[in-house]
Design an enzyme around this catalytic site. Structure first.
Site, PDB file in Angstrom:
ATOM      1  CB  SER A 143      -0.972  -0.043   1.183  1.00 24.59           C
ATOM      2  OG  SER A 143      -2.021   0.883   1.017  1.00 24.59           O
ATOM      3  CG  ASP A 160      -7.471  -2.041  -3.659  1.00 31.77           C
ATOM      4  OD1 ASP A 160      -8.083  -1.346  -2.819  1.00 31.77           O
ATOM      5  OD2 ASP A 160      -6.240  -2.214  -3.625  1.00 31.77           O
ATOM      6  CG  HIS A 169      -6.146  -1.902   0.105  1.00 35.38           C
ATOM      7  ND1 HIS A 169      -5.518  -1.357  -0.993  1.00 35.38           N
ATOM      8  CD2 HIS A 169      -5.430  -1.490   1.190  1.00 35.38           C
ATOM      9  CE1 HIS A 169      -4.478  -0.642  -0.593  1.00 35.38           C
ATOM     10  NE2 HIS A 169      -4.397  -0.717   0.724  1.00 35.38           N
TER      11      HIS A 169
END
Length: 321
Positions: free
Chosen positions: A138, A265, A292
């Site tokens: 991320s 996501d 995610h």
């Protein structure tokens, strides 16, 4: 490795994968060996190690996501997988993360490739004869990818391969995406956690920011406008997002790199990832499901071994897609 991820029947959908995985999925227990590193500007960060049984074993260096740490669900799952393969792990907590406060009036952010650079150089100096692989998840994924794009072939001196997992490569597109409909839940979640961190800074560094505006922030733009951008030397949130995005630099990456995302996501818009021009040495893996950084498999309440095994298979060169 395989890019075919199939979620179990009970956890289909990006929202469930995203929300369930950090709190309920199983990853296994792990024990880290902690070190405290002094940064070049005399701050401090916590680094958690998985020691390999063999001195020559490869080592994976992990950079975590926003509001996470070496104790994140994906980090613990990776640590278990590393132990199973006899590899080492270096899980670096960004400033103020991992249970310790940093000393200076600054934090960490998605575009801080300079921070990634000194961390990787330190690991390379400590383990010069080991195969070293980098993983950014991320926020940490964008920062790692930005570093790789900026460094080009020079990065080959510190990393053999790398991977970015669910990285928001276009920060502008991601911030706009998070303002849409029900997805605003994630905007609020991040904002609550960032304000908690900001209050710790306020206590130690009262002159660091315009705290009234910081705590009045109603979205990521406001928070980055009044905290992240000015604290780190950017002229506003928009400038920070534009300069911090890795997407324009992906074409320059020279280290073989896996770019792993999911279609569903709910935080990173997949269109922004598909729009990026990739270097020939990059491998894109876009699954239909996974959310995610979820990627749960198996019976209820779910297991987290797909992601770490996919990463390690890529590093070993097993059936790359």
């Amino acid at each position: 490795m395989s890019c075919d991820f199939q979620p179990p029947w009970w956890s289909r959908g990006g929202h469930l994968q995203t929300v369930w995985a950090p709190f309920f999925a199983r990853s296994g227990k792990i024990s880290f060996r902690r070190e405290i590193w002094t940064t070049p500007d005399q701050d401090q960060v916590a680094v958690d190690w998985i020691d390999a049984p063999a001195a020559a074993a490869p080592v994976v260096i992990l950079f975590h996501g926003l509001g996470s740490s070496s104790r994140g669900h994906y980090a613990l799952a990776l640590a278990v997988a590393l132990q199973q393969r006899g590899w080492g792990g270096c899980f670096i907590n960004f400033r103020g993360c991992g249970g310790i406060d940093n000393r200076l009036p600054r934090s960490y952010h998605a575009g801080d490739s300079a921070e990634i650079a000194w961390m990787l150089e330190k690991v390379a100096a400590l383990l010069p004869d080991r195969q070293r692989y980098g993983v950014g998840v991320s926020l940490g994924g964008n920062a790692l990818l930005k570093y790789l794009g900026e460094q080009g072939s020079s990065a080959e001196q510190v990393l053999s391969k790398a991977a970015g997992v669910c990285a928001p490569v276009d920060l502008v597109a991601t911030a706009e995406f998070l303002q849409q409909g029900s997805i605003r839940f994630y905007n609020r979640y991040f904002l609550i956690n960032m304000k908690k961190t900001a209050r710790r800074f306020q206590q130690r560094h009262p002159e660091m920011a315009d705290w009234t505006q910081v705590f009045l922030a109603r979205n990521l733009y406001d928070f980055d406008e009044y905290f992240t951008a000015p604290v780190h030397g950017f002229a506003g949130a928009q400038v920070f997002w534009e300069k911090g995005s890795s997407a324009p630099l992906l074409r320059h990456i020279q280290v073989p790199t896996l770019l792993l995302h999911s279609e569903d996501d709910p935080i990173v818009p997949i269109a922004s990832v598909r729009a990026a021009v990739l270097s020939p040495v990059m491998t894109a893996c876009v699954t239909q499901h996974g959310g995610h950084v979820g990627f749960m498999t198996g019976p209820f309440p779910g297991h987290l071994d797909w992601l770490p095994n996919t990463l390690l298979d890529f590093f070993e060169g097993r059936n790359n897609p």
